[in-house]
Scaffold this active site. Structure first.
Site, PDB file in Angstrom:
ATOM      1  N   PRO A  19       0.837  -1.195   0.000  1.00 48.65           N
ATOM      2  CA  PRO A  19       0.000   0.000   0.000  1.00 48.65           C
ATOM      3  C   PRO A  19       0.875   1.249   0.000  1.00 48.65           C
ATOM      4  O   PRO A  19       1.808   1.356   0.791  1.00 48.65           O
ATOM      5  CB  PRO A  19      -0.779  -0.108   1.319  1.00 48.65           C
ATOM      6  CG  PRO A  19      -0.617  -1.523   1.759  1.00 48.65           C
ATOM      7  CD  PRO A  19       0.693  -1.986   1.232  1.00 48.65           C
ATOM      8  N   GLN A  75      -6.060  -1.880   3.151  1.00 52.65           N
ATOM      9  CA  GLN A  75      -5.211  -1.619   4.310  1.00 52.65           C
ATOM     10  C   GLN A  75      -5.851  -0.535   5.178  1.00 52.65           C
ATOM     11  O   GLN A  75      -6.237   0.522   4.681  1.00 52.65           O
ATOM     12  CB  GLN A  75      -3.800  -1.171   3.932  1.00 52.65           C
ATOM     13  CG  GLN A  75      -2.917  -1.092   5.190  1.00 52.65           C
ATOM     14  CD  GLN A  75      -1.549  -0.484   4.962  1.00 52.65           C
ATOM     15  OE1 GLN A  75      -1.451   0.696   4.660  1.00 52.65           O
ATOM     16  NE2 GLN A  75      -0.519  -1.299   5.100  1.00 52.65           N
ATOM     17  N   CYS A 106       3.792   3.026   8.769  1.00 52.42           N
ATOM     18  CA  CYS A 106       3.944   4.360   8.182  1.00 52.42           C
ATOM     19  C   CYS A 106       4.829   5.228   9.071  1.00 52.42           C
ATOM     20  O   CYS A 106       4.557   5.387  10.266  1.00 52.42           O
ATOM     21  CB  CYS A 106       2.571   5.012   8.013  1.00 52.42           C
ATOM     22  SG  CYS A 106       2.650   6.633   7.215  1.00 52.42           S
ATOM     23  N   LYS A 146       1.311  -4.959   8.636  1.00 53.59           N
ATOM     24  CA  LYS A 146       2.597  -4.536   8.093  1.00 53.59           C
ATOM     25  C   LYS A 146       3.245  -3.614   9.109  1.00 53.59           C
ATOM     26  O   LYS A 146       2.587  -2.733   9.664  1.00 53.59           O
ATOM     27  CB  LYS A 146       2.410  -3.822   6.754  1.00 53.59           C
ATOM     28  CG  LYS A 146       3.715  -3.467   6.038  1.00 53.59           C
ATOM     29  CD  LYS A 146       3.424  -2.960   4.626  1.00 53.59           C
ATOM     30  CE  LYS A 146       4.719  -2.706   3.867  1.00 53.59           C
ATOM     31  NZ  LYS A 146       5.420  -1.492   4.317  1.00 53.59           N
ATOM     32  N   ASN A 208       9.917  -6.955   3.106  1.00 50.05           N
ATOM     33  CA  ASN A 208       9.731  -5.708   2.372  1.00 50.05           C
ATOM     34  C   ASN A 208      10.975  -4.846   2.553  1.00 50.05           C
ATOM     35  O   ASN A 208      11.558  -4.800   3.628  1.00 50.05           O
ATOM     36  CB  ASN A 208       8.476  -4.989   2.902  1.00 50.05           C
ATOM     37  CG  ASN A 208       8.247  -3.629   2.276  1.00 50.05           C
ATOM     38  OD1 ASN A 208       7.977  -2.661   2.968  1.00 50.05           O
ATOM     39  ND2 ASN A 208       8.338  -3.533   0.964  1.00 50.05           N
ATOM     40  N   ASP A 210      13.862  -2.628  -0.361  1.00 45.57           N
ATOM     41  CA  ASP A 210      14.939  -2.724  -1.345  1.00 45.57           C
ATOM     42  C   ASP A 210      14.738  -3.845  -2.361  1.00 45.57           C
ATOM     43  O   ASP A 210      15.692  -4.510  -2.765  1.00 45.57           O
ATOM     44  CB  ASP A 210      16.301  -2.891  -0.658  1.00 45.57           C
ATOM     45  CG  ASP A 210      16.700  -1.664   0.134  1.00 45.57           C
ATOM     46  OD1 ASP A 210      16.029  -0.630  -0.001  1.00 45.57           O
ATOM     47  OD2 ASP A 210      17.683  -1.741   0.903  1.00 45.57           O
ATOM     48  N   GLY A 232       7.163  -2.261  -2.897  1.00 46.09           N
ATOM     49  CA  GLY A 232       6.669  -0.898  -2.806  1.00 46.09           C
ATOM     50  C   GLY A 232       7.305  -0.006  -3.847  1.00 46.09           C
ATOM     51  O   GLY A 232       6.922  -0.013  -5.018  1.00 46.09           O
TER      52      GLY A 232
END
Length: 383
Positions: A19, A75, A106, A146, A208, A210, A232
């Site tokens: 997301p 999400q 976030c 996440k 998650n 790179d 992402g």
């Protein structure tokens, strides 16, 4: 590669679109799904639970899914267990989605300064309450989460958070291998993903951070033992990356059988066609061509990275306001340019942040939840 199971949903290859606020709306998800042949899991941008429960107009548009999207994945962001529970119950009762992901990753200040996002897992009891209420109200819908490693190197939370999630019935966990303080700078810590997998072997762990190419995704799974990957920034201006991922994970690439695979290396002409389609889809989704093209402007630099395009042309492309204008400018480019060498590097936000903005006294006690209330929630969705 093993099958990734998210509740009743088999995700093969084990690839999830992360997301991203203002990015992973219905048009962008459509592009990514087209390149993947419909394979994988594609998550909506962040939806605030308060705004959903209050049926905010913008939020209700953001949770619209195309009829071809299966499973539908939302999400949610929230800090109040009761509000999160109500939002999850609303989704389940009204059949608004097939999968719910909770955002505890976030790092942006407007979220962390109120105790949300990557700040929240530090408060262990609050995290447990939110997860418990979400799972209790989800019915048959799988709930995943996440998160990041922690707030900073002195306040690492991911192992405690992972154990709490497993105990409260969360179906899977995705870990971004950075702290909130790192923001998007530095290098993602894949070793942390491996440690989390060892810590909660009973549920799937997704990695998650790179993943800029299909090779990176395969390497992450091999090095960490994770059950899937979340992509992402690597797909910004590169929706065809999901086609590469399918090829790599289904064994048609050199990682699986020693054979060469033709990973996408589109010419500028092919990239321009995708750009025009992306802008068109945005206009159709918003219901206004000009607004769709204006929303598309932020994607221009990502799509054109590495190609030989003059600075003036780049500026002109980034201020278009109609499809005809965008098409005319694209047609002026040297469209026969091959895919530029080295264009698959980092894109999007790459800067680090040394200080995380937190509520007063947030770090005093990792278990005390006082001072966190519904006012900490954003009143609109999308980041």
């Amino acid at each position: 590669m093993t099958l990734l199971q998210i509740g009743p949903h088999a995700v093969q290859p084990p690839v999830v679109l992360a997301p991203m606020a203002g990015i992973t709306n219905a048009p962008f998800r459509t592009l990514c799904r087209e390149f993947s042949g419909g394979k994988g899991l594609f998550v909506s941008e962040m939806i605030t639970t308060r705004a959903l429960v209050e049926r905010n107009e913008k939020t209700m548009q953001l949770i619209h899914f195309d009829e071809t999207e299966k499973p539908r994945s939302i999400q949610l962001y929230g800090v109040d267990p009761d509000t999160v529970g109500k939002a999850v119950r609303m989704i389940a009762d009204e059949d608004l989605a097939d999968h719910i992901d909770l955002n505890f990753g976030c790092p942006v200040p407007k979220v962390t300064r109120k105790g949300g996002g990557s700040a929240l897992p530090y408060k262990r009891n609050l995290l447990r309450s939110i997860l418990r209420d979400a799972v209790a109200n989800a019915g048959a819908l799988p709930v995943t989460m996440k998160m990041r490693k922690g707030i900073d190197d002195d306040h690492i939370t991911y192992l405690d958070a992972g154990r709490i999630a497993a105990e409260e019935g969360v179906t899977a966990i995705a870990l971004h291998g950075r702290t909130a303080a790192q923001h998007y700078g530095g290098t993602a810590d894949w070793d942390a993903i491996a440690r989390l997998k060892e810590h909660v072997p009973e549920i799937p762990v997704l990695g998650n951070g790179d993943i800029w190419s299909a090779d990176d995704a395969v390497r992450m799974m091999r090095e960490t033992g994770c059950d899937g990957v979340v992509v992402g920034r690597g797909c910004l201006g590169r929706p065809w990356l999901f086609g590469d991922l399918v090829a790599a994970f289904e064994g048609t690439g050199p990682q699986a059988g020693g054979r060469d695979v033709a990973f996408a290396a589109p010419t500028l002409k092919e990239v321009a066609a995708v750009m025009l389609r992306h802008a068109t889809l945005l206009g159709e989704w918003i219901g206004d061509e000009a607004r769709g093209v204006i929303d598309f402007r932020k994607h221009v630099a990502w799509y054109t990275k590495g190609f030989s395009i003059g600075s003036e042309m780049r500026r002109n492309l980034a201020v278009t306001s109609s499809l005809d204008e965008l098409d005319a400018l694209l047609s002026e480019l040297d469209l026969d340019q091959p895919w530029p060498v080295g264009a698959d590097g980092p894109r999007g936000r790459t800067s680090g942040r040394n200080r995380v903005v937190l509520p007063d006294g947030w770090l005093d006690d990792p278990y005390d939840c006082t001072g966190v209330d519904a006012d900490a929630e954003l009143d609109t969705s999308g980041g």
